[in-house]
Scaffold this active site. Structure first.
Site, PDB file in Angstrom:
ATOM      1  N   SER A 140       0.864  -1.188   0.000  1.00 15.96           N
ATOM      2  CA  SER A 140       0.000   0.000   0.000  1.00 15.96           C
ATOM      3  C   SER A 140       0.893   1.227   0.000  1.00 15.96           C
ATOM      4  O   SER A 140       2.056   1.162   0.417  1.00 15.96           O
ATOM      5  CB  SER A 140      -0.869   0.001   1.263  1.00 15.96           C
ATOM      6  OG  SER A 140      -1.487   1.260   1.471  1.00 15.96           O
ATOM      7  N   TYR A 153      -2.278  -0.243  10.455  1.00 14.65           N
ATOM      8  CA  TYR A 153      -2.270  -0.536   9.014  1.00 14.65           C
ATOM      9  C   TYR A 153      -0.944  -0.110   8.378  1.00 14.65           C
ATOM     10  O   TYR A 153      -0.313  -0.873   7.634  1.00 14.65           O
ATOM     11  CB  TYR A 153      -3.438   0.174   8.333  1.00 14.65           C
ATOM     12  CG  TYR A 153      -3.527  -0.080   6.849  1.00 14.65           C
ATOM     13  CD1 TYR A 153      -4.100  -1.248   6.362  1.00 14.65           C
ATOM     14  CD2 TYR A 153      -3.031   0.847   5.932  1.00 14.65           C
ATOM     15  CE1 TYR A 153      -4.178  -1.490   4.992  1.00 14.65           C
ATOM     16  CE2 TYR A 153      -3.102   0.615   4.568  1.00 14.65           C
ATOM     17  CZ  TYR A 153      -3.676  -0.568   4.110  1.00 14.65           C
ATOM     18  OH  TYR A 153      -3.744  -0.805   2.752  1.00 14.65           O
TER      19      TYR A 153
END
Length: 256
Positions: A140, A153
């Site tokens: 990501s 995250y």
């Protein structure tokens, strides 16, 4: 049909990127092994995927024995694994570090980091024996940047990029390539969850703000991510390994 008769294993297959990747590989002639947490959503998601052969498997990727089992079942069914799309992931709850809970941190790391690690551990063993294979890990832009409220995250995806680089070096002598994609926001259900986590009932405002942070002023589509995944898995990327590829509408160009 560059993946005709190739075996492609995809985790997180019932999610937006997983579905798009399954369709893209199916169009290229691949045989698919598709993994997600629950059978019913997986069957529903894969109903529209017209593949030569589809093996549907359920597993919690945060549990090592379940990962070992889905890898073994794929090998038993097809005899080999040519491509591994290490894609399963969750975003967790938005909390600043001072309010972050151990439970949330562990849940996010369990899926995003330990799930990726377990998948690599067992799939790479098979690819090493074959002396061939390609892996694409889903990282990501959160693995490259910070994001307030998303410490679990962000940290988990930084770890995925570290695993990606290390796995590529360890597999270089065995004809196995390992790369990662690092998307910004993708127009999937996960982004709906992130928008809600960020601003609650004002999720539409969150979407407007997130899209405005991208120079191209929009989210990526899942299909755009899948196209990059397919390329990195193909022979056209035969000299690419240990890399991570931003696919972020120019967002990365605004940072060092």
């Amino acid at each position: 049909m560059q993946f005709e008769n190739k075996v492609v294993l995809i985790t997180g297959a019932a999610g937006g990127i997983g579905i798009a990747a399954a369709k893209a590989f199916a169009e290229e002639g691949a045989k698919l092994a598709l993994v997600d947490l629950k059978q019913e959503p997986l069957e529903k998601a894969m109903a529209s995927v017209d593949a030569k052969d589809k093996l549907l498997l359920t597993a919690n990727v945060a549990v090592e024995d379940e990962v070992k089992a889905y890898v073994q079942k794929t090998k038993e069914h097809y005899g080999r694994i040519d491509v591994f799309i290490n894609n399963a992931g969750v975003n967790g709850e938005f909390k600043n570090i001072t309010e972050q809970t151990e439970e949330n941190f562990n849940n996010v790391f369990g899926v995003n980091t330990m799930g990726a690690f377990f998948g690599l551990k067992y799939v790479l063993e098979i690819m090493k024996e074959q002396k061939a294979g390609a892996v694409v890990n889903t990282a990501s832009n959160g693995g490259l940047l910070g994001a307030p409220g998303m410490s679990a995250y962000v940290a988990s995806k930084h770890a995925v990029i570290g695993l990606n680089k290390t796995a590529a070096l360890e597999m270089a002598d065995f004809g196995v390539r390992v790369n990662a994609v690092a998307p910004s926001g993708v127009n999937t259900q996960m982004m709906r969850s992130i928008e809600k986590n960020a601003m609650g009932d004002n999720a539409e405002e969150a979407r407007t703000a997130f899209e405005a942070s991208v120079p191209m002023n929009r989210y990526a589509t899942a299909e755009e991510i899948a196209d990059l995944i397919v390329f990195l898995s193909s022979e056209k990327a035969s000299f690419i390994s240990g890399s991570y590829y931003r696919i972020d509408g120019g967002q990365g160009a605004t940072s060092v």
